[in-house]
Design an enzyme around this catalytic site. Sequence first.
Site, PDB file in Angstrom:
ATOM      1  N   ASP A 113       0.820  -1.208   0.000  1.00  0.00           N
ATOM      2  CA  ASP A 113       0.000   0.000   0.000  1.00  0.00           C
ATOM      3  C   ASP A 113       0.861   1.269   0.000  1.00  0.00           C
ATOM      4  O   ASP A 113       0.447   2.322   0.470  1.00  0.00           O
ATOM      5  CB  ASP A 113      -0.960  -0.008   1.199  1.00  0.00           C
ATOM      6  CG  ASP A 113      -0.224  -0.142   2.519  1.00  0.00           C
ATOM      7  OD1 ASP A 113       1.015  -0.313   2.497  1.00  0.00           O
ATOM      8  OD2 ASP A 113      -0.889  -0.080   3.573  1.00  0.00           O
TER       9      ASP A 113
ATOM     10  N   GLU B   5      26.754  16.401 -24.709  1.00  0.00           N
ATOM     11  CA  GLU B   5      27.285  15.374 -23.802  1.00  0.00           C
ATOM     12  C   GLU B   5      28.110  14.292 -24.494  1.00  0.00           C
ATOM     13  O   GLU B   5      27.734  13.121 -24.482  1.00  0.00           O
ATOM     14  CB  GLU B   5      26.136  14.730 -23.026  1.00  0.00           C
ATOM     15  CG  GLU B   5      24.949  14.285 -23.882  1.00  0.00           C
ATOM     16  CD  GLU B   5      23.878  13.598 -23.041  1.00  0.00           C
ATOM     17  OE1 GLU B   5      24.225  12.670 -22.292  1.00  0.00           O
ATOM     18  OE2 GLU B   5      22.712  13.994 -23.134  1.00  0.00           O
TER      19      GLU B   5
HETATM   20  N1  GLY Z   1      20.938  11.541 -17.945  1.00  0.00           N
HETATM   21  C1  GLY Z   1      20.574  10.923 -19.154  1.00  0.00           C
HETATM   22  C2  GLY Z   1      21.214  11.571 -20.296  1.00  0.00           C
HETATM   23  O1  GLY Z   1      22.243  12.174 -20.152  1.00  0.00           O
HETATM   24  O2  GLY Z   1      20.694  11.624 -21.368  1.00  0.00           O
HETATM   25 MN    MN Z   2      21.576  13.976 -21.249  1.00  0.00          MN
HETATM   26 MN    MN Z   3      22.851  12.997 -18.348  1.00  0.00          MN
END
Ligand code: GLY
Ligand code: MN
Ligand code: MN
Length: 448
Positions: A32, A380
């Site tokens: 729950d 990134e």
């Molecule tokens: N944190 C996931 C990405 O960098 O796309």
């Molecule tokens: Mn990302």
């Molecule tokens: Mn990321």
Amino acid sequence: MFKAHRREFLDRMQDGDIALFQGAGLATRNHDVEFPFRQQSSFWYLSGCHEFDAAMMLAKGINGVEEETIFVLPRDPARETWVGRRMGPEGAIEKLGFDTAFNNDEFHEQVEAALAKAKRVWCQLGFNDELDSFLLSSIQGLRAKARLGLAPPEQILDAGTIVHEMRVFKSPAELDLMRKAAAISSEAHALAMAQCRPGMHEYEIEALLHYTFRRHGCNDSGWAYPSIVAGGDNANILHYNTNHMALNDGDMLLIDAGGEYQCYAADITRTFPVNGKFSPAQRDIYEVVLAAQLKAIDVVRAGNEFHQGHDVSLATLSDGLIQLGVLKCSLDEAIETKAHLQWTIHNTSHYIGLDVHDCGVSKSDGVSRKLEPGMVLTVEPGLYFPADDDSVPEGLRGIGIRIEDDIHVTGGDPENLTAATPKTVADVEEACRAERVAPPTLDTAEVR
Ligand code: GLY
Ligand code: MN
Ligand code: MN
């Protein structure tokens, strides 16, 4: 802000249209116990409603139907004593600025009345089974009433084509929330750098990140996505988040973590030495990834293409792989044959906003979209050398490095929302030496 979003959605509708949206419900975690509630992003964007089991109808030019209607849980003092306060319909009108509001158990009746008069329906089919089957059965029901002069809407349209496109462009108010998420997340990364020591566990660092997120008012769980705290070879697992291992002297630590502030995400990755000092091999790889990232950020400019940063980044990473002795071919050949792919693996950018991997079109018919002011995307790049990869020089094995920032496309230079996170080798080493106060703790060694 939310009302402005609704008005814009309505502006993009035609007379005779209705749009239906179902908010998120609670999800069971175990027995729950429920997971912390997180509103569905587009529902939040259009409503500002943080209650579960809410729904919304927008209507344009339909006789007797208000333009903005929300359906929320009814007030229930006994229940509220147990599970928390609710706005109720009156509160929803007052707090969220809707034209009208009902208890959510009136949704079907109100929508069926509107459907009978609507020419077209906007909704997000496939998102909520209950809403989908209600809509389809209502349409079938209206067909059966043809003799009464009723007819179902002629078209069902994907509301995502409007709301996702709107969400691609962040307003000044949204950008301020994203700057806040970014500032909190930068602070979390800096605290992790300052506190990290060989012998600690990945989860101890995770705890410092989440402490910082919540301490500064990030939503519910604090994070925008489960934090990746990956020591040594774990960095080569892209979405590693069990965070249970010890951190070793001489290893790197990759942290991919971002807080979520009023539902707006930050997404930051930094990779730093557990002991605070880069080894020559770690530094060599780091400098390649950093150069790729800086070059890719520099092309996040209005008029350039969304995927330009990826191409720029791959060229620099490929060149670096040659310098590091991983690739033994020419740069042209490396790019042409994608020989780098085994170590570069993933894309360089995604939109970010209410969802960490935010909605919106970045490519159509194979053509990359042009960047425009108001977009926000991550940059990134990474290089990944698993410990068992015997195709690379031994000194590189077991090292994975990614560097990630969140970049706002402006009318001029790119705005790095996460620029406060230490990034150069010198700044990272300094941040690792810094005295940054951690929360008071038990001596963890005694508890274990
Ligand atoms: N944190 C996931 C990405 O960098 O796309
Ligand atoms: Mn990302
Ligand atoms: Mn990321």
